[in-house]
Enzyme design. Structure first.
Site, PDB file in Angstrom:
ATOM      1  CG  LEU A   1      -1.871  -1.200   1.337  1.00  0.00           C
ATOM      2  CD1 LEU A   1      -2.781  -1.052   2.562  1.00  0.00           C
ATOM      3  CD2 LEU A   1      -2.703  -1.391   0.072  1.00  0.00           C
ATOM      4  CG  HIS A   2       1.250   3.198  -3.432  1.00  0.00           C
ATOM      5  ND1 HIS A   2       0.191   3.957  -3.908  1.00  0.00           N
ATOM      6  CD2 HIS A   2       1.382   2.156  -4.293  1.00  0.00           C
ATOM      7  CE1 HIS A   2      -0.271   3.397  -5.014  1.00  0.00           C
ATOM      8  NE2 HIS A   2       0.425   2.300  -5.267  1.00  0.00           N
TER       9      HIS A   2
ATOM     10  N   GLY B   1      -1.395   6.241  -3.055  1.00  0.00           N
ATOM     11  CA  GLY B   1      -2.559   6.091  -3.935  1.00  0.00           C
ATOM     12  C   GLY B   1      -3.649   5.268  -3.259  1.00  0.00           C
ATOM     13  CG  HIS B   2      -3.002   1.187  -2.349  1.00  0.00           C
ATOM     14  ND1 HIS B   2      -1.658   1.003  -2.555  1.00  0.00           N
ATOM     15  CD2 HIS B   2      -3.641   0.412  -3.269  1.00  0.00           C
ATOM     16  CE1 HIS B   2      -1.482   0.128  -3.534  1.00  0.00           C
ATOM     17  NE2 HIS B   2      -2.656  -0.236  -3.996  1.00  0.00           N
TER      18      HIS B   2
ATOM     19  CD  GLN C   1      -4.577  -8.542 -11.022  1.00  0.00           C
ATOM     20  OE1 GLN C   1      -5.576  -8.781 -10.373  1.00  0.00           O
ATOM     21  NE2 GLN C   1      -4.123  -7.299 -11.180  1.00  0.00           N
TER      22      GLN C   1
ATOM     23  CE  LYS D   1       0.196   3.723 -12.055  1.00  0.00           C
ATOM     24  NZ  LYS D   1      -0.206   2.316 -12.280  1.00  0.00           N
TER      25      LYS D   1
ATOM     26  CG  LEU E   1       1.978   7.972  -5.361  1.00  0.00           C
ATOM     27  CD1 LEU E   1       1.539   7.933  -3.899  1.00  0.00           C
ATOM     28  CD2 LEU E   1       3.459   8.293  -5.435  1.00  0.00           C
TER      29      LEU E   1
HETATM   30  O1  PAF Z   1      -5.560  -2.613  -8.984  1.00  0.00           O
HETATM   31  C1  PAF Z   1      -5.223  -3.618  -8.349  1.00  0.00           C
HETATM   32  O2  PAF Z   1      -4.485  -3.574  -7.366  1.00  0.00           O
HETATM   33  C2  PAF Z   1      -5.754  -4.983  -8.802  1.00  0.00           C
HETATM   34  O3  PAF Z   1      -5.814  -5.067 -10.187  1.00  0.00           O
HETATM   35  C3  PAF Z   1      -7.105  -5.343  -8.168  1.00  0.00           C
HETATM   36  C4  PAF Z   1      -8.199  -4.391  -8.597  1.00  0.00           C
HETATM   37  C5  PAF Z   1      -6.979  -5.329  -6.649  1.00  0.00           C
HETATM   38  C6  PAF Z   1      -7.515  -6.750  -8.595  1.00  0.00           C
HETATM   39  O4  PAF Z   1      -6.561  -7.687  -8.216  1.00  0.00           O
END
Ligand code: PAF
Length: 290
Positions: free
Chosen positions: A43-44, A46-47, A71, A159, A194
């Site tokens: 987490l940074h 942006g989060h 993904q 972003k 970020l």
């Molecule tokens: O943006 C992200 O961090 C990821 O793509 C998400 C939305 C958490 C899905 O894994």
């Protein structure tokens, strides 16, 4: 389940769950509206902007932390993707998160899991062309997380512009009962967006990385001066990127904000986006034009 105290020792604590049954039980007792911030951890700022927005709009805030293998393509950075759960939990506690959901892979994809969510052409252009299967993974995990957490609102960063479009289409097409909130990109003072992947950059690459922002800004400024020819806006971004020797552009795009089809002329807004390879990391950025 465990409780973590914030670093300042204040009374607020964050609950942590890893399994579906505990999540369902705690979720059922959370006061609404409930906001979900889905993350892959590391987490940074942006989060934090997503969490703060959720905190301002919701009675309860849930953060999910799950590095989603679906993904990542073969040879991508799934194994080395930054993971620091202790730091993430401190961040969540410090920003008033009520519940953190940190499932392991079989909790999200139990043995025998085979159903995926495919958004069609939206998921095969731009990032989807460079990273085949990426958006199937994103759409699938986001659908599962929304189903497990059942938030009223879910928060995503601007972003990842194509991700926002893809998730919006999933929610619309599958008639999911959730509102999406898109939060503006948080940038370093030099304009670099970020991103957890910024941690991969060498000092020289970090110095070069704001070229993504400068390329977007150049096109945005041309647009503000009246340029509506999409190819000239793309050329402007390419020209700025070409001046940075460490940057190898993957694509520059001026696309329709809903279909992500490349435009000839920008007369109803657009999404400017680009992806650039540096020796140690591949970065993306985007800018919506109204
Ligand atoms: O943006 C992200 O961090 C990821 O793509 C998400 C939305 C958490 C899905 O894994």
């Amino acid at each position: 389940m465990a409780a973590v105290l914030p670093p300042d020792g204040s009374a607020r604590s964050v609950r942590i769950v890893r399994d579906r049954a505990s999540l369902a039980a705690i979720r059922a007792a959370l006061p609404g509206p409930v906001g979900l911030v889905p993350t892959m951890g590391a987490l940074h700022g942006g989060h934090v902007a997503l969490i703060e927005r959720a905190r301002a709009e919701c009675a309860s805030v849930v953060v999910s932390i799950f590095v989603n293998p679906m993904q990542f393509g073969p040879g991508e950075d799934y194994e080395r993707y930054p993971r620091d759960l202790e730091a993430d939990l401190r961040t969540c506690a410090a920003h008033g998160v009520d519940l953190v959901f940190t499932p392991d892979v079989p909790t999200i994809y139990p043995p025998g899991h085979s159903t995926t969510v495919d958004v069609g052409p939206l998921g095969t252009v731009l990032e989807g062309a460079a990273r085949p299967g990426h958006f199937r993974g994103v759409a699938t995990v986001v659908t599962i997380l929304l189903d497990l957490v059942r938030p009223d609102l879910a928060y995503f960063g601007q972003k990842d512009g194509q991700q926002v479009v893809v998730v919006g289409r999933v929610v619309r097409d599958l008639a999911l009962a959730v509102g999406l909130v898109v939060v503006p990109t948080v940038r370093e003072p030099d304009g670099l967006a970020l991103s957890s992947r910024n941690a991969y950059l060498s000092a020289a690459e970090r110095a070069a990385a704001p070229v993504l922002y400068r390329a977007l800004r150049a096109a945005v400024d041309d647009y503000a001066r009246g340029e509506r020819d999409a190819e000239r806006l793309r050329a402007r971004m390419r020209e700025v990127l070409a001046a940075e020797p460490l940057a190898r552009p993957d694509y520059v795009s001026v696309a329709d904000r809903e279909t992500l089809e490349e435009l000839a002329a920008v007369d109803r807004g657009a999404l400017l986006s680009l992806a650039v390879r540096f020796p140690s990391a591949r970065l993306i950025d985007c800018w919506p034009l109204d």
